[in-house]
Design a protein around this motif. Structure first.
Motif, mmCIF file in Angstrom:
data_model
loop_
_atom_site.group_PDB
_atom_site.id
_atom_site.type_symbol
_atom_site.label_atom_id
_atom_site.label_comp_id
_atom_site.label_asym_id
_atom_site.label_seq_id
_atom_site.Cartn_x
_atom_site.Cartn_y
_atom_site.Cartn_z
ATOM 1 N N THR A 41 8.287 5.887 8.505
ATOM 2 C CA THR A 41 6.848 5.674 8.665
ATOM 3 C C THR A 41 6.554 4.858 9.909
ATOM 4 O O THR A 41 5.645 5.175 10.687
ATOM 5 C CB THR A 41 6.286 4.972 7.421
ATOM 6 O OG1 THR A 41 6.510 5.792 6.263
ATOM 7 C CG2 THR A 41 4.800 4.707 7.573
ATOM 8 N N GLN A 42 7.332 3.790 10.126
ATOM 9 C CA GLN A 42 7.095 2.953 11.307
ATOM 10 C C GLN A 42 7.488 3.675 12.586
ATOM 11 O O GLN A 42 6.874 3.447 13.637
ATOM 12 C CB GLN A 42 7.886 1.644 11.174
ATOM 13 C CG GLN A 42 7.619 0.625 12.261
ATOM 14 C CD GLN A 42 6.215 0.055 12.215
ATOM 15 O OE1 GLN A 42 5.382 0.497 11.434
ATOM 16 N NE2 GLN A 42 5.944 -0.921 13.049
ATOM 17 N N THR A 43 8.469 4.558 12.514
ATOM 18 C CA THR A 43 8.858 5.329 13.695
ATOM 19 C C THR A 43 7.750 6.304 14.095
ATOM 20 O O THR A 43 7.600 6.627 15.286
ATOM 21 C CB THR A 43 10.155 6.094 13.418
ATOM 22 O OG1 THR A 43 11.185 5.166 13.040
ATOM 23 C CG2 THR A 43 10.630 6.853 14.648
ATOM 24 N N ALA A 44 6.961 6.772 13.126
ATOM 25 C CA ALA A 44 5.856 7.682 13.428
ATOM 26 C C ALA A 44 4.709 6.973 14.140
ATOM 27 O O ALA A 44 3.819 7.641 14.669
ATOM 28 C CB ALA A 44 5.341 8.331 12.148
ATOM 29 N N ARG A 48 3.422 1.269 21.211
ATOM 30 C CA ARG A 48 2.394 0.315 21.625
ATOM 31 C C ARG A 48 1.654 -0.274 20.427
ATOM 32 O O ARG A 48 1.058 -1.350 20.531
ATOM 33 C CB ARG A 48 1.393 0.987 22.554
ATOM 34 C CG ARG A 48 0.565 2.069 21.870
ATOM 35 C CD ARG A 48 -0.573 2.549 22.745
ATOM 36 N NE ARG A 48 -0.071 3.302 23.880
ATOM 37 C CZ ARG A 48 -0.852 3.826 24.817
ATOM 38 N NH1 ARG A 48 -2.161 3.667 24.728
ATOM 39 N NH2 ARG A 48 -0.343 4.512 25.813
ATOM 40 N N ASN A 49 1.651 0.426 19.290
ATOM 41 C CA ASN A 49 0.909 -0.018 18.110
ATOM 42 C C ASN A 49 1.783 -0.685 17.061
ATOM 43 O O ASN A 49 1.270 -1.103 16.018
ATOM 44 C CB ASN A 49 0.182 1.172 17.475
ATOM 45 C CG ASN A 49 -0.847 1.782 18.401
ATOM 46 O OD1 ASN A 49 -1.477 1.074 19.176
ATOM 47 N ND2 ASN A 49 -1.014 3.096 18.331
ATOM 48 N N ARG A 50 3.076 -0.779 17.318
ATOM 49 C CA ARG A 50 3.982 -1.362 16.328
ATOM 50 C C ARG A 50 3.941 -2.886 16.389
ATOM 51 O O ARG A 50 4.061 -3.481 17.457
ATOM 52 C CB ARG A 50 5.412 -0.890 16.573
ATOM 53 C CG ARG A 50 5.627 0.598 16.352
ATOM 54 C CD ARG A 50 7.027 1.001 16.755
ATOM 55 N NE ARG A 50 7.217 2.457 16.726
ATOM 56 C CZ ARG A 50 8.253 3.079 17.265
ATOM 57 N NH1 ARG A 50 9.200 2.360 17.874
ATOM 58 N NH2 ARG A 50 8.344 4.396 17.205
ATOM 59 N N LEU A 51 3.800 -3.495 15.228
ATOM 60 C CA LEU A 51 3.880 -4.945 15.112
ATOM 61 C C LEU A 51 5.255 -5.400 14.663
ATOM 62 O O LEU A 51 5.506 -6.604 14.565
ATOM 63 C CB LEU A 51 2.818 -5.453 14.120
ATOM 64 C CG LEU A 51 1.360 -5.154 14.488
ATOM 65 C CD1 LEU A 51 0.426 -5.684 13.409
ATOM 66 C CD2 LEU A 51 1.005 -5.743 15.841
ATOM 67 N N GLY A 92 -0.548 -3.604 9.405
ATOM 68 C CA GLY A 92 -1.244 -3.769 10.677
ATOM 69 C C GLY A 92 -0.891 -2.686 11.676
ATOM 70 O O GLY A 92 -1.746 -2.213 12.433
ATOM 71 N N SER A 93 0.370 -2.275 11.692
ATOM 72 C CA SER A 93 0.782 -1.199 12.598
ATOM 73 C C SER A 93 0.085 0.110 12.251
ATOM 74 O O SER A 93 -0.389 0.829 13.137
ATOM 75 C CB SER A 93 2.299 -1.015 12.537
ATOM 76 O OG SER A 93 2.983 -2.198 12.915
ATOM 77 N N GLU A 97 -2.558 2.221 14.583
ATOM 78 C CA GLU A 97 -2.285 3.625 14.909
ATOM 79 C C GLU A 97 -3.470 4.512 14.520
ATOM 80 O O GLU A 97 -3.847 5.417 15.265
ATOM 81 C CB GLU A 97 -1.016 4.082 14.196
ATOM 82 C CG GLU A 97 -0.614 5.518 14.482
ATOM 83 C CD GLU A 97 -0.176 5.744 15.915
ATOM 84 O OE1 GLU A 97 -0.109 6.924 16.324
ATOM 85 O OE2 GLU A 97 0.109 4.753 16.629
ATOM 86 N N PHE A 98 -4.036 4.248 13.356
ATOM 87 C CA PHE A 98 -5.202 5.027 12.934
ATOM 88 C C PHE A 98 -6.361 4.819 13.905
ATOM 89 O O PHE A 98 -7.054 5.773 14.271
ATOM 90 C CB PHE A 98 -5.609 4.624 11.515
ATOM 91 C CG PHE A 98 -4.954 5.437 10.435
ATOM 92 C CD1 PHE A 98 -3.573 5.545 10.371
ATOM 93 C CD2 PHE A 98 -5.712 6.082 9.476
ATOM 94 C CE1 PHE A 98 -2.958 6.278 9.370
ATOM 95 C CE2 PHE A 98 -5.118 6.826 8.477
ATOM 96 C CZ PHE A 98 -3.739 6.928 8.425
#
Length: 251
Positions: A41-44, A48-51, A92-93, A97-98
């Motif tokens: 899920t986090q890889t998707a 730039r949006n990953r916390l 938050g990530s 992303e949304f």
């Protein structure tokens, strides 16, 4: 203790050890699949949006250290604190992303509500379980000790259900991110007929390309900066060397 009693004792001990090993393997398998879901899920999510880095979700396996005598409760509390941080960062990530994709965020919990119930509940029940283990035998009324034990088991069951619900929600968010706004799989027939989906996907791919191009340009600039500095220094040295000769030519 005669021979038959010894054989029965060792047989019972072996059966208990086998059961413990099977339970530990099942727990390990659940933890591994849970971490794999969170990582996918986090890889998707765009970098730039990953916390949080996707690989850090595997720190959840610290809960396996709870079987260590004496240190288990400390490791368990530390792992629960990390789970709380992880739930907030992953949520938050997903929200970033949304928002970046222009998707609706109203009504989206991003796993935070049930995740916070699960993680905060863990932090609350671990010290309570430690206290109960220390003073449980000193409770004068056995029925009171049994009632407290049943309450602890009920809380544990509720937290387990919250964990499963959080797991399912994160898997759902990962699927939505991978399939896109319309929920179409990559390479599906909808690519040829849904113009709005194609336009949105094209804008996302263009944004990704622009981001990667700017990042490559920034990396190239960082690599070329020392070379430019050396060239500037060399030019300054050549200018200093040529200055007396130019003065003589002018005279």
């Amino acid at each position: 203790m005669n021979q038959n009693q010894q054989n029965a004792f060792f047989a019972g001990l072996a059966a208990a050890l086998i059961c413990i090993v099977i339970i530990l393997l099942c727990v390990l398998a659940l933890y591994i699949f849970f971490c794999l879901t969170l990582q996918r899920t986090q890889t998707a999510v765009r970098p730039r949006n990953r916390l949080i880095a996707p690989g850090l979700v595997w720190l959840h396996l610290l809960h396996l250290g709870g079987i260590i005598p004496f240190l288990g409760i400390v490791i368990g509390i530390g792992a629960s604190v990390w789970d709380l941080i992880m739930v907030l960062k992953l949520g938050g990530s997903l929200q970033r992303e949304f928002e970046y994709r222009g998707w609706r965020t109203n009504g989206e919990g991003f796993g935070k509500p049930v995740g916070l119930v699960w993680t905060i509940g863990q932090l609350a029940t671990l010290p309570l379980a430690l206290i109960f283990n220390l003073v449980g035998g000193q409770l004068g009324n056995p029925s009171v000790a049994m009632a407290v034990g049943l309450v602890m088991m009920g809380l544990g069951l509720v937290l387990f259900v919250c964990w499963i619900v959080y797991w399912v929600q994160m898997a759902g968010y990962g699927k939505r991110l991978r399939e896109g706004y319309r929920g179409y799989g990559a390479g599906g027939i909808e690519d040829d007929y849904d113009d709005e989906y194609m336009d949105r996907r094209g804008r996302e791919e263009e944004d990704d390309f622009d981001f990667d191009r700017s990042r490559r340009r920034r990396d190239e600039d960082e690599e070329d900066r020392p070379r430019r500095r050396r060239r500037e220094v060399r030019d300054d040295e050549d200018e200093d060397f040529d200055r007396p000769r130019r003065r003589r030519d002018e005279d």
